[in-house]
Design a protein around this motif. Structure first.
Motif, PDB file in Angstrom:
ATOM      1  N   ILE A 106       0.837  -1.205   0.000  1.00 33.07           N
ATOM      2  CA  ILE A 106       0.000   0.000   0.000  1.00 33.07           C
ATOM      3  C   ILE A 106       0.872   1.254   0.000  1.00 33.07           C
ATOM      4  O   ILE A 106       0.557   2.234  -0.672  1.00 33.07           O
ATOM      5  CB  ILE A 106      -0.996  -0.046   1.176  1.00 33.07           C
ATOM      6  CG1 ILE A 106      -2.065  -1.099   0.829  1.00 33.07           C
ATOM      7  CG2 ILE A 106      -1.655   1.302   1.436  1.00 33.07           C
ATOM      8  CD1 ILE A 106      -2.879  -1.593   1.963  1.00 33.07           C
ATOM      9  N   ILE A 245      -6.524  -2.918  -2.881  1.00 36.22           N
ATOM     10  CA  ILE A 245      -5.511  -3.820  -3.447  1.00 36.22           C
ATOM     11  C   ILE A 245      -5.953  -5.277  -3.323  1.00 36.22           C
ATOM     12  O   ILE A 245      -6.421  -5.709  -2.262  1.00 36.22           O
ATOM     13  CB  ILE A 245      -4.164  -3.626  -2.696  1.00 36.22           C
ATOM     14  CG1 ILE A 245      -3.715  -2.150  -2.768  1.00 36.22           C
ATOM     15  CG2 ILE A 245      -3.092  -4.566  -3.222  1.00 36.22           C
ATOM     16  CD1 ILE A 245      -3.440  -1.635  -4.166  1.00 36.22           C
ATOM     17  N   ARG A 339     -18.131   8.655   0.613  1.00 36.76           N
ATOM     18  CA  ARG A 339     -17.161   9.454   1.349  1.00 36.76           C
ATOM     19  C   ARG A 339     -17.598  10.915   1.334  1.00 36.76           C
ATOM     20  O   ARG A 339     -17.910  11.475   0.315  1.00 36.76           O
ATOM     21  CB  ARG A 339     -15.825   9.329   0.625  1.00 36.76           C
ATOM     22  CG  ARG A 339     -14.723  10.149   1.216  1.00 36.76           C
ATOM     23  CD  ARG A 339     -13.546  10.033   0.300  1.00 36.76           C
ATOM     24  NE  ARG A 339     -13.085   8.658   0.244  1.00 36.76           N
ATOM     25  CZ  ARG A 339     -12.294   8.128   1.149  1.00 36.76           C
ATOM     26  NH1 ARG A 339     -11.885   8.829   2.152  1.00 36.76           N
ATOM     27  NH2 ARG A 339     -11.915   6.873   1.056  1.00 36.76           N
TER      28      ARG A 339
HETATM   29  P1  ADP Z   1     -12.027   3.633   2.082  1.00 38.24           P
HETATM   30  O1  ADP Z   1     -10.744   3.809   2.838  1.00 38.24           O
HETATM   31  O2  ADP Z   1     -12.059   4.351   0.803  1.00 38.24           O
HETATM   32  O3  ADP Z   1     -13.228   3.872   2.920  1.00 38.24           O
HETATM   33  P2  ADP Z   1     -11.816   0.766   2.274  1.00 38.24           P
HETATM   34  O4  ADP Z   1     -12.439   0.618   3.613  1.00 38.24           O
HETATM   35  O5  ADP Z   1     -12.194  -0.267   1.287  1.00 38.24           O
HETATM   36  O6  ADP Z   1     -12.118   2.141   1.617  1.00 38.24           O
HETATM   37  O7  ADP Z   1     -10.264   0.724   2.549  1.00 38.24           O
HETATM   38  C1  ADP Z   1      -9.306   0.964   1.574  1.00 38.24           C
HETATM   39  C2  ADP Z   1      -7.999   1.207   2.285  1.00 38.24           C
HETATM   40  O8  ADP Z   1      -7.633   0.016   2.985  1.00 38.24           O
HETATM   41  C3  ADP Z   1      -6.870   1.511   1.346  1.00 38.24           C
HETATM   42  O9  ADP Z   1      -6.673   2.896   1.188  1.00 38.24           O
HETATM   43  C4  ADP Z   1      -5.684   0.857   2.042  1.00 38.24           C
HETATM   44  O10 ADP Z   1      -5.181   1.716   3.056  1.00 38.24           O
HETATM   45  C5  ADP Z   1      -6.305  -0.343   2.696  1.00 38.24           C
HETATM   46  N1  ADP Z   1      -6.408  -1.543   1.844  1.00 38.24           N
HETATM   47  C6  ADP Z   1      -6.372  -1.626   0.484  1.00 38.24           C
HETATM   48  N2  ADP Z   1      -6.556  -2.887   0.069  1.00 38.24           N
HETATM   49  C7  ADP Z   1      -6.729  -3.641   1.194  1.00 38.24           C
HETATM   50  C8  ADP Z   1      -6.965  -5.021   1.435  1.00 38.24           C
HETATM   51  N3  ADP Z   1      -7.089  -5.892   0.442  1.00 38.24           N
HETATM   52  N4  ADP Z   1      -7.076  -5.432   2.720  1.00 38.24           N
HETATM   53  C9  ADP Z   1      -6.969  -4.559   3.748  1.00 38.24           C
HETATM   54  N5  ADP Z   1      -6.747  -3.251   3.594  1.00 38.24           N
HETATM   55  C10 ADP Z   1      -6.625  -2.785   2.345  1.00 38.24           C
END
Ligand code: ADP
Ligand code: MG
Length: 340
Positions: A106, A245, A339
């Motif tokens: 990340i 991711i 968001r």
């Molecule tokens: P948001 O942050 O937009 O609310 P999410 O809750 O889906 O959305 O979280 C995305 C964030 O989580 C990313 O910015 C990154 O920091 C982290 N992330 C990305 N992919 C994963 C994953 N597969 N598992 C856990 N954390 C993740």
């Protein structure tokens, strides 16, 4: 307790407060006598959690964990222990689709976003080699250890959920009986609206603008957390790279989900589940949500089709046409799940 007018009817106007916290917009809308003081306390608590989990603050526990990886254990606060233990459990539950040990991957993609071009494949492979949720050592006594140098954790997919649950506790302790909060896509509602009706949580159209909804779900006392490819991304050579991711590839997930909103009592659970469901895709994501007691979800696929998990039909109202058809039009709702 609801604020009472002279005539004894509850006041319909909430106290509203907007802040930028945890890198996102936090919108609190609170009914009650001391709403302003309670909202202030909530802000203090979110700031405290941010100081524990920010990947950017030198003193944070997340930074300490990665600096000490392969060297020594670091002391962790009870909140960090709780989030990490839940995240590790969730990783096993969702076939690895949710993985907080993706920290190095990340970080690469964050730098890529600033630069405006994707990381080199070799760099992704190296960072992905450091993944290992089962290797993260957390003791309930308050210590954490990452066994390999270079490893790191990222709580971006779950931290806001924990924070939302904390804010709700603060409200309930203060006697707040009616509120909605949007913590950067993590919505929760307390009770019902002062007029006794349920809250309408808008489900944003992943292909539309900020205020365009495909429908809304009626809710009381629950959380609704959205993960969408449209939330944060950068573009390079006509390709869009978003921020969720796929732990199998180390690259932005290419599943058939455009957006998913998960409803559950716990915002922390809904947060992890929404990220996992996004990565898993519609079919496996639906299975995951239906396997969790009390969880429900709205999926919107790449074609704009809406899919609901069992039990949500009676509470979900599409803005246009029956569920299953593409729906793209503005919807009116108090609390959009998107968001900000
Ligand atoms: P948001 O942050 O937009 O609310 P999410 O809750 O889906 O959305 O979280 C995305 C964030 O989580 C990313 O910015 C990154 O920091 C982290 N992330 C990305 N992919 C994963 C994953 N597969 N598992 C856990 N954390 C993740
Ligand atoms: Mg999430």
């Amino acid at each position: 307790m609801l604020r009472l007018r002279a005539g004894g009817r509850p006041a319909m106007f909430p106290f509203v407060r907007r802040d930028t916290l945890m890198g996102t917009e936090v919108h609190q809308c609170v009914h009650g006598i001391h709403a302003h003081r309670v909202a202030e306390k909530a802000v203090g608590e979110i700031k405290r959690l941010e100081s524990l989990w920010s990947p950017f603050l030198e003193g944070s526990e997340v930074v300490a964990l990665s600096h000490s990886a392969g060297l020594r254990a670091v002391p962790l606060s009870p909140e960090t222990v709780c989030v990490l233990l839940f995240a590790i459990e969730m990783n096993a539950l969702c076939a690895g689709a949710f993985d907080v040990s993706l920290g190095p991957v990340i970080r690469l993609w964050r730098e890529a976003g600033r630069r405006g071009s994707p990381p080199a494949p070799g760099a992704i492979a190296a960072a992905l080699g450091l993944k290992g949720s089962a290797e993260v050592e957390v003791s309930s006594a308050g210590g954490g250890y990452l066994p390999r140098k270079g490893q790191g954790i990222d709580l971006g997919g779950i931290g806001k959920g924990f924070a939302a649950d904390r804010v709700r506790e603060i409200y309930l302790d203060a006697g707040i009986r009616s509120a909605f909060v949007n913590l950067g896509g993590n919505v929760f509602v307390v009770g019902r609206k002062p007029d006794g009706r349920r809250w309408n949580v808008g489900i944003r159209d992943p292909r539309g603008g900020r205020d365009e909804c495909v429908g809304y779900a009626q809710a009381e006392d629950c959380s609704a957390v959205t993960s969408g490819a449209y939330e944060r991304f950068f573009e390079c050579a006509g390709i869009r790279y978003h921020h969720i991711i796929d732990p199998a590839t180390g690259r932005p997930s290419e599943s058939d989900v455009a957006g998913v909103t998960v409803f559950a009592q716990s915002s922390m659970a809904a947060d992890a589940l929404s990220t996992a469901a996004f990565v898993l895709g519609v079919e496996k994501g639906m299975e995951l949500i239906e396997s969790r007691e009390g969880a429900r979800a709205v999926f919107i696929d790449a074609q704009g089709r809406i899919r609901l998990t069992r039990g949500l039909e009676k509470d979900f109202h599409p803005v246009f046409g029956p569920v299953g058809e593409a729906a793209t039009s503005p919807g009116a709702a108090e609390a959009s799940s998107s968001r900000g």
